[in-house]
Motif scaffolding. Structure first.
Motif, PDB file in Angstrom:
ATOM      1  N   GLU A   1       0.723  -1.246   0.071  1.00  0.00           N
ATOM      2  CA  GLU A   1      -0.124   0.051  -0.026  1.00  0.00           C
ATOM      3  C   GLU A   1       1.027   1.273  -0.020  1.00  0.00           C
ATOM      4  O   GLU A   1       2.066   1.283   0.612  1.00  0.00           O
ATOM      5  CB  GLU A   1      -0.812   0.000   1.139  1.00  0.00           C
ATOM      6  CG  GLU A   1      -1.999  -0.789   1.201  1.00  0.00           C
ATOM      7  CD  GLU A   1      -2.735  -0.678   2.458  1.00  0.00           C
ATOM      8  OE1 GLU A   1      -4.114  -0.712   2.017  1.00  0.00           O
ATOM      9  OE2 GLU A   1      -2.203  -0.779   3.513  1.00  0.00           O
ATOM     10  N   ALA A   2       0.378   2.126  -0.563  1.00  0.00           N
ATOM     11  CA  ALA A   2       1.149   3.537  -0.649  1.00  0.00           C
ATOM     12  C   ALA A   2      -0.051   4.710  -0.555  1.00  0.00           C
ATOM     13  O   ALA A   2      -1.212   4.281  -0.992  1.00  0.00           O
ATOM     14  CB  ALA A   2       1.982   3.593  -1.941  1.00  0.00           C
ATOM     15  N   LEU A   3       0.468   5.713  -0.040  1.00  0.00           N
ATOM     16  CA  LEU A   3      -0.383   7.158   0.263  1.00  0.00           C
ATOM     17  C   LEU A   3       0.497   8.053  -0.859  1.00  0.00           C
ATOM     18  O   LEU A   3       1.625   8.272  -0.979  1.00  0.00           O
ATOM     19  CB  LEU A   3      -0.229   7.717   1.410  1.00  0.00           C
ATOM     20  CG  LEU A   3      -1.033   8.609   1.753  1.00  0.00           C
ATOM     21  CD1 LEU A   3      -2.505   8.365   1.822  1.00  0.00           C
ATOM     22  CD2 LEU A   3      -0.652   9.304   3.348  1.00  0.00           C
TER      23      LEU A   3
ATOM     24  N   VAL B   1      -6.080   2.389  -7.861  1.00  0.00           N
ATOM     25  CA  VAL B   1      -6.073   3.264  -6.580  1.00  0.00           C
ATOM     26  C   VAL B   1      -7.525   2.867  -5.805  1.00  0.00           C
ATOM     27  O   VAL B   1      -8.563   2.662  -6.411  1.00  0.00           O
ATOM     28  CB  VAL B   1      -6.758   4.958  -7.073  1.00  0.00           C
ATOM     29  CG1 VAL B   1      -7.145   5.652  -6.300  1.00  0.00           C
ATOM     30  CG2 VAL B   1      -5.541   5.296  -7.720  1.00  0.00           C
ATOM     31  N   ARG B   2      -7.260   2.545  -4.562  1.00  0.00           N
ATOM     32  CA  ARG B   2      -8.497   1.924  -3.683  1.00  0.00           C
ATOM     33  C   ARG B   2      -9.430   3.132  -3.315  1.00  0.00           C
ATOM     34  O   ARG B   2     -10.462   2.853  -3.218  1.00  0.00           O
ATOM     35  CB  ARG B   2      -7.765   1.333  -2.453  1.00  0.00           C
ATOM     36  CG  ARG B   2      -8.795   0.457  -1.639  1.00  0.00           C
ATOM     37  CD  ARG B   2      -8.230  -0.270  -0.597  1.00  0.00           C
ATOM     38  NE  ARG B   2      -7.216   0.635   0.313  1.00  0.00           N
ATOM     39  CZ  ARG B   2      -6.955   0.427   1.497  1.00  0.00           C
ATOM     40  NH1 ARG B   2      -7.305  -0.444   2.371  1.00  0.00           N
ATOM     41  NH2 ARG B   2      -6.098   1.340   1.957  1.00  0.00           N
ATOM     42  N   LYS B   3      -8.737   4.155  -2.808  1.00  0.00           N
ATOM     43  CA  LYS B   3      -9.604   5.233  -2.311  1.00  0.00           C
ATOM     44  C   LYS B   3      -8.912   6.903  -2.924  1.00  0.00           C
ATOM     45  O   LYS B   3      -7.655   6.680  -2.724  1.00  0.00           O
ATOM     46  CB  LYS B   3      -9.635   5.286  -0.813  1.00  0.00           C
ATOM     47  CG  LYS B   3     -10.502   6.544  -0.470  1.00  0.00           C
ATOM     48  CD  LYS B   3     -10.875   6.313   1.061  1.00  0.00           C
ATOM     49  CE  LYS B   3     -11.920   7.581   1.647  1.00  0.00           C
ATOM     50  NZ  LYS B   3     -12.006   7.372   3.076  1.00  0.00           N
TER      51      LYS B   3
ATOM     52  N   ILE C   1      -5.567  13.325  -2.169  1.00  0.00           N
ATOM     53  CA  ILE C   1      -4.805  12.158  -1.286  1.00  0.00           C
ATOM     54  C   ILE C   1      -5.507  10.693  -1.840  1.00  0.00           C
ATOM     55  O   ILE C   1      -6.353  10.570  -1.802  1.00  0.00           O
ATOM     56  CB  ILE C   1      -5.031  12.048   0.053  1.00  0.00           C
ATOM     57  CG1 ILE C   1      -4.529  13.409   0.780  1.00  0.00           C
ATOM     58  CG2 ILE C   1      -4.228  10.760   0.762  1.00  0.00           C
ATOM     59  CD1 ILE C   1      -4.727  13.584   2.052  1.00  0.00           C
TER      60      ILE C   1
ATOM     61  N   ILE D   1      -4.944   6.489  -1.927  1.00  0.00           N
ATOM     62  CA  ILE D   1      -4.458   5.154  -1.322  1.00  0.00           C
ATOM     63  C   ILE D   1      -4.350   4.174  -2.256  1.00  0.00           C
ATOM     64  O   ILE D   1      -5.220   3.914  -3.061  1.00  0.00           O
ATOM     65  CB  ILE D   1      -5.128   4.939   0.072  1.00  0.00           C
ATOM     66  CG1 ILE D   1      -5.143   5.730   1.085  1.00  0.00           C
ATOM     67  CG2 ILE D   1      -4.587   3.334   0.412  1.00  0.00           C
ATOM     68  CD1 ILE D   1      -6.027   5.374   2.093  1.00  0.00           C
TER      69      ILE D   1
ATOM     70  N   GLU E   1      -2.982   0.223  -3.966  1.00  0.00           N
ATOM     71  CA  GLU E   1      -2.597  -1.049  -3.598  1.00  0.00           C
ATOM     72  C   GLU E   1      -1.975  -1.851  -4.795  1.00  0.00           C
ATOM     73  O   GLU E   1      -2.526  -1.572  -6.105  1.00  0.00           O
ATOM     74  CB  GLU E   1      -3.538  -1.948  -3.232  1.00  0.00           C
ATOM     75  CG  GLU E   1      -4.408  -1.733  -1.845  1.00  0.00           C
ATOM     76  CD  GLU E   1      -5.399  -2.708  -1.424  1.00  0.00           C
ATOM     77  OE1 GLU E   1      -5.581  -2.718  -0.277  1.00  0.00           O
ATOM     78  OE2 GLU E   1      -5.984  -3.440  -2.389  1.00  0.00           O
TER      79      GLU E   1
ATOM     80  N   THR F   1       4.877  10.398  -2.663  1.00  0.00           N
ATOM     81  CA  THR F   1       4.659   8.872  -2.580  1.00  0.00           C
ATOM     82  C   THR F   1       5.090   8.331  -1.042  1.00  0.00           C
ATOM     83  O   THR F   1       6.306   8.660  -1.100  1.00  0.00           O
ATOM     84  CB  THR F   1       5.009   8.069  -3.622  1.00  0.00           C
ATOM     85  OG1 THR F   1       4.395   8.473  -4.860  1.00  0.00           O
ATOM     86  CG2 THR F   1       4.563   6.676  -3.626  1.00  0.00           C
TER      87      THR F   1
ATOM     88  N   ILE G   1       3.145   2.769   2.810  1.00  0.00           N
ATOM     89  CA  ILE G   1       2.316   2.447   4.159  1.00  0.00           C
ATOM     90  C   ILE G   1       3.254   0.962   4.603  1.00  0.00           C
ATOM     91  O   ILE G   1       3.170   0.082   4.027  1.00  0.00           O
ATOM     92  CB  ILE G   1       1.035   2.225   4.068  1.00  0.00           C
ATOM     93  CG1 ILE G   1       0.366   3.418   3.531  1.00  0.00           C
ATOM     94  CG2 ILE G   1       0.387   1.852   5.274  1.00  0.00           C
ATOM     95  CD1 ILE G   1      -0.867   3.355   3.099  1.00  0.00           C
TER      96      ILE G   1
END
Length: 79
Positions: free
Chosen positions: A6-8, A31-33, A44, A46, A48, A74, A77
């Motif tokens: 996961e990355a922000l 992009v999950r969110k 922003i 999040i 996967e 980037t 997480i």
């Protein structure tokens, strides 16, 4: 079993295009969110991915190619 990374991703846009960029970022499959934000960053996201290299090789190219993206930061997480 695949272990996802996961990355922000913090995204800054040029003036007046935040809504358009937000919609395009939300439609990227990794992009999950994605949410618009108030503060030093406009969006922003999040994400996967299956391997850290995917951030640089594919995902960042997709995000940075969106018209109106000014800069990204980037953060992986961990934990």
């Amino acid at each position: 079993m695949v272990c996802l990374v996961e990355a922000l991703i913090l995204i800054n846009t040029t003036s007046g295009v935040m809504d358009k960029v937000h919609e395009e970022v939300k439609n990227i499959k990794e992009v999950r969110k994605a949410t618009k934000a108030d503060g030093p960053h406009d969006i922003i996201a999040i994400v996967e991915i299956e391997a850290v290299g995917e951030i640089r090789d594919a995902l960042m190219d997709k995000i940075r190619s969106i018209k109106g993206v000014k800069e990204t930061t980037t953060n992986l997480i961990i934990g």
